[in-house]
Design an enzyme around this catalytic site. Structure first.
Site: not given
Length: 792
Positions: A443, A446, A522
């Site tokens: 998670d 990026e 999300d």
């Protein structure tokens, strides 16, 4: 930004973390201002006039006054073309060596003074001004690349470019990674910069976590995939064409790819959708096959709190007779959110808990974030400083370690584009395995550095190793998550070689499937978020990432019982079937939404478990062929224009058509069928395609239709393997594939083919190539759809 977001951000900026975040943002902007000065004056350049050509393996080089174009047809039919001397390697997307050149493809003079390369599946035509046309062997245009344009800073620096393309007027665009609006990409601009949208997103948000410059274009002329192998930030603008009415002219569809730097190089694969994905995965690598247990129902929540709550949730599933295969622990199980740690107060006996749950058939999966708390004395931080000569962490242009703000506070970021760092990071997963975890989910990769406003990424001037070539974050950002996935996958493989690693990652790039899958991130709770969930899975599958799924119920907020159930029913037919929610979004166990939802959710879970052998088969088919589990309804009929616009249904493999309910209050819906006979799997009612039909969609289920003649491996009432066969239409035959579960190791999975046909007044099922084995070679067979009539 709505009012709630504004209030939240204002209060957040006034907090200690908010102030630290503002300081980190100021450092980021200051670093970029110093290391990335304004571009200044630029010169525009186009290829110029054609001046000559030089044949070579699989094609050759066509030279122009101010550039040169290299064209190469590979064995298997993929075409590579590149400007300014760019080569296929190095590439983060490609797996291993570049495929060999096709010796039959030869560069030869074409019409009007240009050149062409004729191959078995494609003809590449190069004009005198640098346009590149891709045509079928019959001469029908698939794609026309107009002469590119570059902008070069007068005082030196990064060269940016734009490539404009034209496609047939009837063509439709798909792909570009994970897109919330789609899967068909309508007129608009799509960013190529992996981005955390900040807690929730819906169909209007772009870009998201996993972007990639992979276009799939479907037209009457055929299907093709175009991949611009460039990791820099960019933008793709598409505009669908229109066919002229009467004597009017067609307006072609257009695509414009703009990149801030990096090479202008492209791979194109053509053919049927199945052939296109087979060729694409031959280039970028076969999808990793998840362990069998990862194809079962999974449950996650940010904020379990401790071992007691974990046991309560698992017991809740067991007491109510609900299947559960996996439970995920989010960052709240860490000590102070620090990666590779455990909060001993809330989880005092984590290895024992994992062993206890595994005995009940439930595996634990751990979140892993890349950000490392920048604190001397932290074991991971200190170990990273000792990696190589400069340490493991990303540095700025002045050689200082970049510090950002993430959940643990001030954090540093491993440079996964450095092979030494990947090896070190992979070794850290030994701690996760020792805690009893069976897999990981990546998670915040990026990567994210919290931002009060603007782009939540590292400074674009930050330096990366980039496999020894060196470069800055503008080039490394989009592949950061991919390189982290490689580090994790290879580490797990070294540490536990007897088991297939299980890993899925929020961010990634072309080739992510080699290491695992992804999920929606999300997604916002609401009916638009439900629709976006399906768009993401379909789009990612067409880009070569077949294992994915959404946060069932949406990440933020509280879904209504109806919305939760409809999301749950959709998730039951997607590869990654996982409920998940934010820390303040409440519990998402099925029994929390009332007895009626529980009853219908149980039916969805039971059906998912019954179809488990089919999902196992699809996972191995994906490895062998690149075909995604979840496919657009036009997959086998790309020439059907009506199917190209169908975005609210999908094929699960070749056998099933799933039509989720995406609108509130709906108890029936229209389904557009591909050609052939289709059976409602609950009522047995038969429908004839192609064309739209109205089907019942009560709250208890979503419509699922089986293709006539399909042979589907399922579990019977005792959990044993059997074949469910849907009767072929009169005078027709059918069939299907079966892969018997080889376990979670590396045993070779055998592919069995079965044929279903009419023999008099009964349906006979035989194993194709089974010799003397006889019908079904010993497997029980249940034939359905024999007595029902057909309508359509």
């Amino acid at each position: 930004m709505d009012g709630r977001d504004l209030v939240r951000r204002v209060s957040w900026v006034g907090s200690v973390r908010g102030l630290r975040t503002l300081r980190a943002a100021w450092r980021r902007r200051s670093a970029d201002a110093k290391a990335l000065p304004a571009r200044g004056a630029e010169r525009a350049r186009v290829p110029g006039a054609l001046v000559g050509a030089e044949p070579g393996p699989g094609g050759g080089v066509v030279r122009f006054a101010r550039s040169e174009l290299r064209v190469r047809v590979a064995v298997g039919g993929a075409v590579f073309w590149a400007w300014d001397g760019a080569d296929p390697l190095p590439s983060y997307a490609l797996a291993g060596e570049v495929p060999a050149a096709d010796p039959r493809a030869v560069l030869e003079p074409g019409q009007d003074g240009g050149w062409q390369v004729v191959s078995e599946r494609l003809t590449v035509v190069v004009s005198r001004t640098g346009a590149v046309e891709l045509r079928t062997p019959g001469g029908v245009l698939l794609r026309r690349e107009l002469p590119p344009r570059w902008w070069e800073p007068v005082d030196g620096g990064t060269v940016r470019w734009v490539q404009r393309s034209e496609v047939p007027a009837d063509a439709r665009f798909f792909g570009l990674g994970g897109r919330a609006s789609g899967p068909r990409l309508r007129d608009g601009a799509y960013g190529l910069w992996n981005t955390d949208p900040g807690g929730r997103f819906g169909p209007g948000d772009d870009p998201l976590y996993l972007t990639m410059p992979v276009q799939v274009v479907v037209s009457d002329a055929g299907t093709h995939l175009a991949f611009h192998d460039n990791t820099w930030a960019g933008r793709v603008v598409v505009r669908e064409g229109a066919e002229g009415a009467g004597s009017g002219h067609d307006r072609p569809g257009t695509c414009e790819v703009r990149m801030e730097g990096g090479p202008l190089r492209c791979w194109v694969v053509t053919g049927t959708p199945a052939r296109v994905l087979r060729g694409w995965t031959a280039l970028t690598g076969a999808p990793a096959v998840p362990p069998s247990w990862a194809l079962g129902p999974q449950h996650a929540r940010w904020g379990f709190g401790g071992e007691r709550e974990v046991r309560r949730v698992v017991a809740g599933y067991r007491e109510r007779g609900l299947p559960l295969s996996v439970l995920h622990l989010d960052i709240d199980h860490y000590d102070g959110h620090r990666v590779f740690t455990v909060d001993r107060e809330r989880f005092p006996g984590l290895p024992g808990l994992a062993k206890e749950l595994r005995a009940e058939g439930v595996r634990l999966v751990s979140i892993v974030d890349p950000a490392v708390k920048a604190e001397p004395g932290d074991a991971v931080f200190d170990a990273g400083l000792a990696v190589g000569e400069r340490g493991a962490y990303v540095r700025d242009a002045r050689g200082r370690v970049v510090v950002g703000e993430v959940w643990p506070g001030a954090c540093v970021y491993p440079d996964f584009t450095d092979p030494l760092v990947r090896e070190w990071w992979g070794s850290l997963y030994e701690e996760r395995l020792a805690q009893g975890f069976s897999g990981v989910w990546h998670d915040m990769n990026e990567p994210v550095s919290f931002a009060a406003f603007g782009d939540p990424s590292l400074p674009r001037s930050a330096r990366h190793v980039l496999e020894g070539a060196g470069g800055d974050h503008r080039e490394a950002h989009n592949v950061y998550g991919l390189a982290m996935a490689r580090a994790g996958y290879e580490g797990l493989l070294r540490l536990r070689p007897e088991e297939r690693p299980f890993l899925f990652s929020r961010s990634g790039w072309a080739g992510l499937q080699r290491y695992g899958g992804t999920w929606s991130g999300d997604v916002s709770t609401g009916w638009p978020g439900l629709r976006a969930s399906l768009s993401l899975v379909l789009g990612l599958g067409l880009c070569g990432v077949p294992y994915s799924g959404p946060d069932v119920g949406g990440f933020d907020g509280s879904p209504s019982p109806e919305l939760y159930l409809r999301w749950f029913q959709l998730g039951a037919y997607l590869p990654l079937f996982r409920t998940h929610s934010a820390i303040d979004a409440g519990r998402r166990e099925p029994w929390e939404f009332g007895p009626e939802v529980l009853e219908h959710a149980r039916a969805a879970l039971v059906e998912r478990e019954r179809l488990h052998p089919y999902f196992v088969t699809l996972s191995h088919v994906a490895r062998l062929s690149g075909a995604p589990y979840v496919r657009p309804v036009w997959w086998t009929a790309p020439g059907d224009r009506g199917l190209r616009g169908c975005e609210d249904a999908f094929l699960l493999g070749d056998a099933l058509l799933v039509a989720p309910v995406l609108e509130e209050g709906a108890d029936r819906r229209v389904v557009r069928l591909p050609r052939g006979r289709w059976y409602d799997t609950v009522t047995g009612r038969a429908y004839e395609g192609p064309g739209p039909v109205v089907v019942e969609a009560p709250l208890s289920r979503i419509p699922v239709l089986a293709r006539a003649g399909a042979v589907i491996p399922v579990r019977d009432a005792d959990g044993e393997l059997e074949l469910e066969v849907w009767a072929p239409a009169p005078g027709r035959s059918g069939g299907g594939l079966v892969v018997r579960d080889p376990g979670d190791g590396w045993a070779e999975a055998g592919l069995e083919r079965y044929v279903a046909r009419w023999e008099g007044d009964r349906v006979v099922v035989e194993r194709d190539g089974g010799g003397e084995g006889g019908p079904a070679v010993g497997l029980p067979v249940r034939v359905r759809g024999v007595v029902e009539g057909a309508e359509g």
